[in-house]
Design an enzyme around this catalytic site. Structure first.
Site, PDB file in Angstrom:
ATOM      1  CG  HIS A 163      -1.741   1.199   1.423  1.00 45.28           C
ATOM      2  ND1 HIS A 163      -3.086   1.258   1.113  1.00 45.28           N
ATOM      3  CD2 HIS A 163      -1.431   2.434   1.900  1.00 45.28           C
ATOM      4  CE1 HIS A 163      -3.546   2.458   1.383  1.00 45.28           C
ATOM      5  NE2 HIS A 163      -2.563   3.189   1.871  1.00 45.28           N
ATOM      6  CD  GLU A 164       1.765   3.631   3.630  1.00 44.61           C
ATOM      7  OE1 GLU A 164       2.103   4.708   3.084  1.00 44.61           O
ATOM      8  OE2 GLU A 164       0.677   3.500   4.225  1.00 44.61           O
ATOM      9  CG  HIS A 167       0.764   6.231  -0.693  1.00 39.59           C
ATOM     10  ND1 HIS A 167      -0.255   6.975  -1.226  1.00 39.59           N
ATOM     11  CD2 HIS A 167       0.228   5.589   0.387  1.00 39.59           C
ATOM     12  CE1 HIS A 167      -1.355   6.803  -0.509  1.00 39.59           C
ATOM     13  NE2 HIS A 167      -1.084   5.956   0.474  1.00 39.59           N
ATOM     14  CG  ASP A 174      -4.358   6.821   1.614  1.00 38.80           C
ATOM     15  OD1 ASP A 174      -3.767   5.780   1.260  1.00 38.80           O
ATOM     16  OD2 ASP A 174      -3.926   7.580   2.502  1.00 38.80           O
TER      17      ASP A 174
END
Length: 933
Positions: A163-164, A167, A174
């Site tokens: 998830h990170e 980014h 998000d």
């Protein structure tokens, strides 16, 4: 170029290649993609983290799991291949640890460090820019890696890492919104309240948790206006049949994909929709360079497991390699070099570091071997080896090679060492040592002095991960001191680093004086120095501390009669507050006078406020440059500061810009501590110096919370039973305000634009914060005015369009319904605009949703991109209730009360993120918007 051999051609080829990698180099990342495998990922542990071998083992396990998950999530394209973990020198030495080379904590892709204020363990990614722009770093706390109890809150660590990573690497955002957890949707054919999520197939229930001490009970959420009451959260079902999305809730076991075009929720009021213009995360990933330069791999799992290298930092070793060629005798350069290098040795370089000095012209000379700084006496002894005269040619490679040898004489190799290379000239033979520089494992920081310093100089920094600095010619040393002051340790221990509080230079007329104030805040005060420099004659100096103690010229120390600078060191910890200085030019001539103030942290357990300065040239026409300043106290953003950027180049007037954290123009997210502004007055291939001055005043500054945090799961519903997690830790308003007071900080950087502007005229900036709501049968709009040139000046007029179809408005703006804006005159850039639309052919009734977008125009042919799309909603909830003390999710529908609530509560309130409804915040967040998204 004529007469260039194959080595020089290769050198220029490297420069050409690096020109297209500036966004990566600017971030400091060494990661590269090798046939689908990410190589040289750097994970660094903060030196203040207590030693715990489980951190290393759990980090390895996290990356291994993440590699498998990433491979499946990207449809068999990407995985993690090689990882370097940096162990701080505060941990015990181990024979299995190798020495770091050019890797360092401050350039790591992932950092492991305790949070500031000890509240929460939310993983997050620091992102400066917009959609598709890489982030700065991922931050995990030791608790996140060690405490199994947090697995219920965030999910599997490997999944969180992916998830990170999305980014960090691909610039996506998000798909949830902690401050707008619900919105009004019409996807089902009628208006209803939905949880902000992607995809909408994620099932769950809105829950309100009431707690009395440690005793908590859950009940159904009640309506408050159009949405659920503040504090209502969406609790997902633990067992799901959906596969998306990783950027929403990767903790669900069934989720293995990013939202794509088919599953994306365009209605959701989240940052992904706002910043990426309603594109799904997978669409953005497919547009990345990684995706374009890769292909599907024919393996059911990653073809390689990640390999791990454990590296440990050592004592800092720095060799100053200083140009003393004939050109250094011009423009007071050699004197400025002496004074600036003296400041570096006496005030900047950290205690315990090793320092050597080399000078070069036609040949290079070792002036002093590596010497460890153990006291002020050692510092002073080193200054006697600084050069005071200049003459001869310029052989940069000779200086660099001699610097390497000085380091090898002490440490056998140059791994992890640093060269500070300063020159004002050119050297056609620089290409001959390019390979030596690449193989050295050393970091080279370069300082280009004046307009004629070699353009190739910057490449030494780029290929070794060093700083690229530039100082314009001035008669006083302040510009050069600013460059040297930025060369601090990359170990991650901010409390040991020197911090520049003030740097200014002024021309003072004969028999005139100047006075000003320098604020020393309570987070700094140790090793505080005031340095006054002048161009001709020593002025009279008066300094008063906050308690009234006075210092005069005789208290300032001058090294020798040829040095045009005086220094005052404050014993112990300097008094916190405003220090007033008065400088009197009592000579018969006007002269330049500069003031420099540096200090260090007042205590090892209270991190000081810091500012970092960066730039990035956009990769889409017309290729403006964005100036960024990050103001923070360790890991928390500092809000409400006044931040001024000054851009200079030789032979041109300085240009100053106020950087803003308002979520408009160049600034991506409001209140994230990243202050931004466009810079358009540039030419490609020219060097520019960047100086940022950040000032905070006690009445306006406060701390915020980092954005782009992994979703804190409130709980789960399983087999009809709700199991809540502990509430997310929050810090109080008192803690936010108590940590800050007045402060002043200076940071510097430099840049060379690689692309000329795509046009002679920049258009108005895109409006990114348009908001809309309905009241009394009218649509009210608010936004921040752009300028006629991006975020400067004043636009000529606005073009506003409406539609009942969101994507139609995005994709076919020109053919949407036009709003009459004849009476709307744009205000100057940065001003809040308010406008009311009274629809003529539209009946506003329950369930009405109108989408609004706009453009700003400087001329008929010069318009901004289409703004974010705002959603205005009129919605009467089907079962609104007015809670009473004995009522728990009961009560009928009183239409009169509902309408009264709807009309009086900012009906269909504004959706900050691209579309939605002025969401009522949790009670503790209503006090301080700083900790909102």
């Amino acid at each position: 170029k004529q007469g260039e051999g194959p080595v020089m051609v290769a050198f220029w080829s490297l420069i050409f290649l690096l020109a297209f990698q500036l966004p990566h180099v600017a971030r400091g990342s060494m990661v590269w993609l090798n046939q689908g495998g990410y190589e040289d990922l750097v994970i660094a542990i903060n030196p203040r983290v207590p030693e715990d071998a489980n951190i290393i083992e759990n980090t390895k396990a996290m990356v291994n799991n993440a590699s498998n998950y990433l491979y499946e999530a990207t449809q068999y394209r990407f995985f993690f291949k090689s990882v370097k973990i940096i162990i701080p020198k505060t941990w015990k030495k181990n024979t299995t640890y190798a020495r770091v080379k050019t890797e360092s904590y401050n350039k790591a892709d992932v950092i492991i460090a305790d949070p500031f204020l000890k509240y929460g363990d939310d993983p997050y990614t620091l992102q400066y820019g917009g959609c598709k722009e890489q982030g700065r770093y991922i931050h995990f706390t030791p608790n996140f890696l060690l405490k199994s109890s947090l697995l219920n809150v965030y999910g599997d660590r490997g999944r969180v890492f992916v998830h990170e990573w999305a980014h960090l690497r691909w610039g996506v955002f998000d798909e949830y919104n902690n401050d707008a957890p619900f919105y009004v949707s019409t996807n089902s054919g009628k208006a209803s309240v939905e949880a902000t999520r992607c995809s909408t197939d994620v099932t769950g229930v809105p829950v309100f948790q009431e707690c009395n001490g440690n005793n908590c009970n859950e009940r159904a959420c009640r309506y408050d206006g159009q949405l659920y009451e503040a504090g209502c959260t969406f609790v997902p079902d633990k067992q799901q049949n959906i596969r998306t999305s990783i950027m929403y809730m990767q903790s669900l076991s069934s989720v293995v994909k990013f939202c794509d075009k088919d599953t994306h929720n365009v209605e959701a009021p989240n940052l992904q929709n706002k910043i990426c213009n309603f594109k799904s995360t997978w669409e953005v990933i497919m547009e990345s360079g990684d995706f374009q330069n890769s292909s599907v791999l024919n393996n059911s799992g990653p073809p390689f497991e990640p390999t791990f290298s454990l590296l440990q930092t050592q004592d800092r070793a720095v060799c100053l390699v200083l140009d003393v060629s004939g050109s250094m005798s011009a423009s007071n350069r050699i004197n400025n070099l002496y004074q600036a290098a003296e400041v570096f040795l006496l005030q900047i370089i950290e205690i315990g570091s090793w320092v050597g000095i080399v000078t070069f012209s036609s040949t290079a000379y070792e002036k002093v071997s590596l010497t460890q700084i153990t006291s002020d006496t050692t510092r002073r002894s080193l200054t006697q080896y600084l050069p005071t005269s200049a003459g001869g040619g310029t052989k940069i490679c000779e200086g660099v090679k001699t610097g390497f040898q000085v380091i090898r004489n002490k440490f056998q190799n140059t791994y992890g060492s640093e060269i500070v290379l300063l020159t004002d000239g050119e050297d056609s033979s620089m290409s001959t040592c390019l390979e030596t520089v690449k193989q050295s494992g050393a970091i080279i920081h370069t300082i280009a002095l004046g307009p004629s310093a070699a353009k190739e100089l910057d490449e030494f920094s780029k290929i070794t991960g060093g700083l690229t600095l530039y100082a314009t010619d001035t008669v006083v040393p302040s510009k050069l001191i600013e460059s040297f002051s930025g060369i601090t340790s990359g170990s991650g221990d901010i409390t040991e680093q020197s911090i520049q509080l003030e740097s200014k230079d002024l021309t003072v007329a004969s028999k005139q004086w100047i006075n000003d104030t320098v604020t020393i805040d309570k987070t700094v005060g140790n090793d505080t120095f005031f340095v006054i420099a002048w161009s001709n004659y020593q002025p009279r100096i008066f300094l008063t501390d906050p308690k009234g103690k006075q210092y005069g010229t005789s208290d300032f120390e001058t090294e020798n009669s040829n040095t045009r600078a005086a220094r005052l060191g404050i014993n112990g910890t300097a008094e916190a507050g405003d220090w007033h200085y008065y400088i009197d030019n009592d000579s018969t001539q006007s002269q330049s006078i500069s003031v420099t103030v540096t200090s260090r942290a007042a205590a090892s357990d209270v991190p000081p406020v810091t500012v970092k300065a960066y730039m990035n040239q956009m990769n889409t026409a017309p290729y403006p440059i964005v100036i960024y300043a990050e103001v923070s106290q360790e890991f928390l953003p500092v809000l409400g500061a006044t931040v001024i950027a000054t851009i200079e180049k030789d032979g041109a007037a300085a240009e100053s810009l106020q950087l803003l954290d308002n979520g408009a123009g160049a600034d991506t997210i409001k209140n994230d501590g990243i202050y931004s502004r466009y810079f358009t007055s540039f030419q490609s291939g020219q060097r520019y110096s960047l100086k940022v001055n950040a000032r905070g005043r006690n009445t306006t500054v406060r701390l915020g919370r980092r954005q782009n945090r992994a979703l804190y799961i409130p709980g789960y519903r399983e087999n009809g039973k709700i199991q809540m997690n502990a509430p997310r830790p929050e810090f109080s308003d008192e803690e936010i305000q108590a940590q800050l007071g007045n402060f002043n900080r200076i940071a510097t950087n430099s840049f060379v634009p690689t692309i000329s502007p795509g046009t002679t005229s920049f258009p108005p900036g895109r409006i990114t914060d348009l908001q809309a709501y309905i009241e009394n049968n009218a649509i009210f709009l608010t936004w921040t005015a752009p300028g006629s040139v991006l975020d400067n000046g004043q636009a000529d007029h606005y073009i506003i369009k409406t539609s009942e179809n969101l994507l139609a408005l995005r994709d076919d703006f020109d053919n949407a319904t036009t709003v009459n804006t004849a009476n709307l005159v744009p205000k100057s850039a940065g001003t809040t605009e308010i406008f009311t639309i009274k629809p003529e052919n539209l009946t506003i009734e329950n369930g009405t949703i109108i989408y609004v977008a706009m453009r700003a125009a400087a001329t008929t042919n010069l318009t901004s991109d289409v703004s974010n799309i705002a959603q205005a909603t009129w919605f009467i909830p089907p079962k609104a209730s007015v809670p009473s003390d004995d009522e728990d999710n009961k009560g009928g529908v009183n239409i009169t009360v509902i309408v009264a609530i709807a009309a009086g509560c900012v009906v269909a309130v504004c959706i900050i993120v691209s579309s939605t409804v002025c969401v009522l915040q949790k009670k503790n967040r209503r006090k301080d918007p700083a900790i909102r998204m």
